[in-house]
Motif scaffolding. Sequence first.
Motif, PDB file in Angstrom:
ATOM      1  N   ALA A   1       0.587   6.909  -6.555  1.00 36.81           N
ATOM      2  CA  ALA A   1      -0.582   7.766  -6.791  1.00 36.81           C
ATOM      3  C   ALA A   1      -0.212   9.241  -6.780  1.00 36.81           C
TER       4      ALA A   1
ATOM      5  N   ALA B   1       1.962   1.886  -3.410  1.00 35.60           N
ATOM      6  CA  ALA B   1       0.854   2.363  -4.238  1.00 35.60           C
ATOM      7  C   ALA B   1       0.528   3.823  -3.933  1.00 35.60           C
ATOM      8  N   ILE B   2       0.653   4.222  -2.662  1.00 38.48           N
ATOM      9  CA  ILE B   2       0.426   5.623  -2.291  1.00 38.48           C
ATOM     10  C   ILE B   2       1.462   6.509  -2.973  1.00 38.48           C
TER      11      ILE B   2
ATOM     12  N   VAL C   1      -2.838   4.133   4.752  1.00 41.18           N
ATOM     13  CA  VAL C   1      -3.242   5.443   4.232  1.00 41.18           C
ATOM     14  C   VAL C   1      -3.197   6.484   5.347  1.00 41.18           C
TER      15      VAL C   1
ATOM     16  N   VAL D   1       0.835  -1.205   0.000  1.00 41.91           N
ATOM     17  CA  VAL D   1       0.000   0.000   0.000  1.00 41.91           C
ATOM     18  C   VAL D   1       0.865   1.249   0.000  1.00 41.91           C
TER      19      VAL D   1
ATOM     20  N   LEU E   1      -6.274   5.454  -5.274  1.00 38.02           N
ATOM     21  CA  LEU E   1      -5.260   4.489  -4.864  1.00 38.02           C
ATOM     22  C   LEU E   1      -5.506   3.202  -5.647  1.00 38.02           C
TER      23      LEU E   1
ATOM     24  N   LEU F   1      -6.349  11.040  -0.824  1.00 35.48           N
ATOM     25  CA  LEU F   1      -6.916   9.855  -1.472  1.00 35.48           C
ATOM     26  C   LEU F   1      -8.390   9.718  -1.105  1.00 35.48           C
TER      27      LEU F   1
ATOM     28  N   VAL G   1     -10.354   3.777  -3.822  1.00 37.45           N
ATOM     29  CA  VAL G   1      -9.378   2.724  -4.066  1.00 37.45           C
ATOM     30  C   VAL G   1      -9.930   1.780  -5.123  1.00 37.45           C
TER      31      VAL G   1
ATOM     32  N   ALA H   1      -2.161  10.326   3.881  1.00 37.29           N
ATOM     33  CA  ALA H   1      -2.562  10.535   2.484  1.00 37.29           C
ATOM     34  C   ALA H   1      -4.028  10.967   2.440  1.00 37.29           C
TER      35      ALA H   1
END
Length: 310
Positions: free
Chosen positions: A200, A196-197, A218, A193, A206, A226, A229, A223
Amino acid sequence: MTITHLVTHSGGFHADELLSSVILTRLFPTAEIVRTRDAEWIAPGPGKIIYDVGRDYDAKASIFDHHQRPNPLREDGQPFSSFGLVWHHFGHDYLRALEVPDGDLEEIHASFDKGFVLPIDLMDNGVLNQSEAGPMLSALTLPALIESLKPVFDETDPGAEDRAFLNALTIARAFVEASIQRKTAKRRAKAKVMAAIAAAGSGHILELDMGMPFRSAVEEAEADHLLFVVNPRGDDWTLGCIRVGNDTFENRADLPEAWAGLTDEALEQASGVKGAKFCHNGRFIAVADSREAIMALANLAVKEAIAAKV
C-alpha cells in the motif's frame, strides 16, 4: 511413564478442573477420568495425574492442586488455579498436539495464558468477580456458562454429576481449541497483512486477498495513514473501516454519510459507482460486485475523509 488415569474431585465441577481436563485428555487420550475424593485415588502414584484435589502441588509427583496453604502463585504473585498449573506444565505440549507451528509456540502460549487461563485462575480464587464483567454479561462469562451445565439442584441420580462433567468437557474443549486455532490463524494473517501494508505504500487503502484479522498488524506497523481495508468476499468485494483501537467502535474514518443505508441502484446513484450494492447504516462497511467497483468506492471514501480533516 504411561498415564492411565486422570484424577480430579467428584461432586460439583468448576471451570478450572474442567478446562484442565481439556488439556490432559488431548495429551493422554486413552487415560480414564476418575472423579473421586477417595484418599487412595488422590494420593500420588504411578500412572496418575491428579488435579484440583489432593492439597498439594508437586509436578514431579504429577499432582496439581491449589487449595493448600501456602497456595501456589505465579511469578507476579497472582494465584494459580488447577487450570493455570496444568497449563504451566503441559501447555506447550498441548499446543504441539494441536500442530501449532514451533515458531508461534511461545507467543501463543503466553497470549492464551494471559487472555484465557489467568482470568479463570483469578475467578476461581475469588480475586476477580464475574460481576466485574457488568450485570448484563456476568452470567455469560465462561466460568458462569460452565456452571450452568451442572445438574439442577433436585437431580437425584447419583451418576448425574459425572455425566454432566463429560458433556461439559466436550463443550469446553470446543472453546479452548477454537481459541488456540484463532490465535494461530492470527499469526498466519500477520505475515499477509504486513506484506499488504508494504504494497500500500503511502496510500490510504489496505487491500487483502481475503478477509482476515488485520488491526493488530496495522498497529504494530504504525501504519496510521491507512483508513480503509478492501477484500473479496465470495463473489463480492467489501470495503471496511479501520477502528482507532481495540476498545472502541470509533473508526479512523467513516464511509460517506450520503451512502448510509443505501443499496443497489440508490447506492450507485449516490456514489456514482456502477456495481455498488450496499452500505451499512452505521457507515463501517460497504459491498460492491467487483474489485473495480470497490476500489472506486474506497477512493471516494478516502477523498471525503481527507477533505473533512482539512
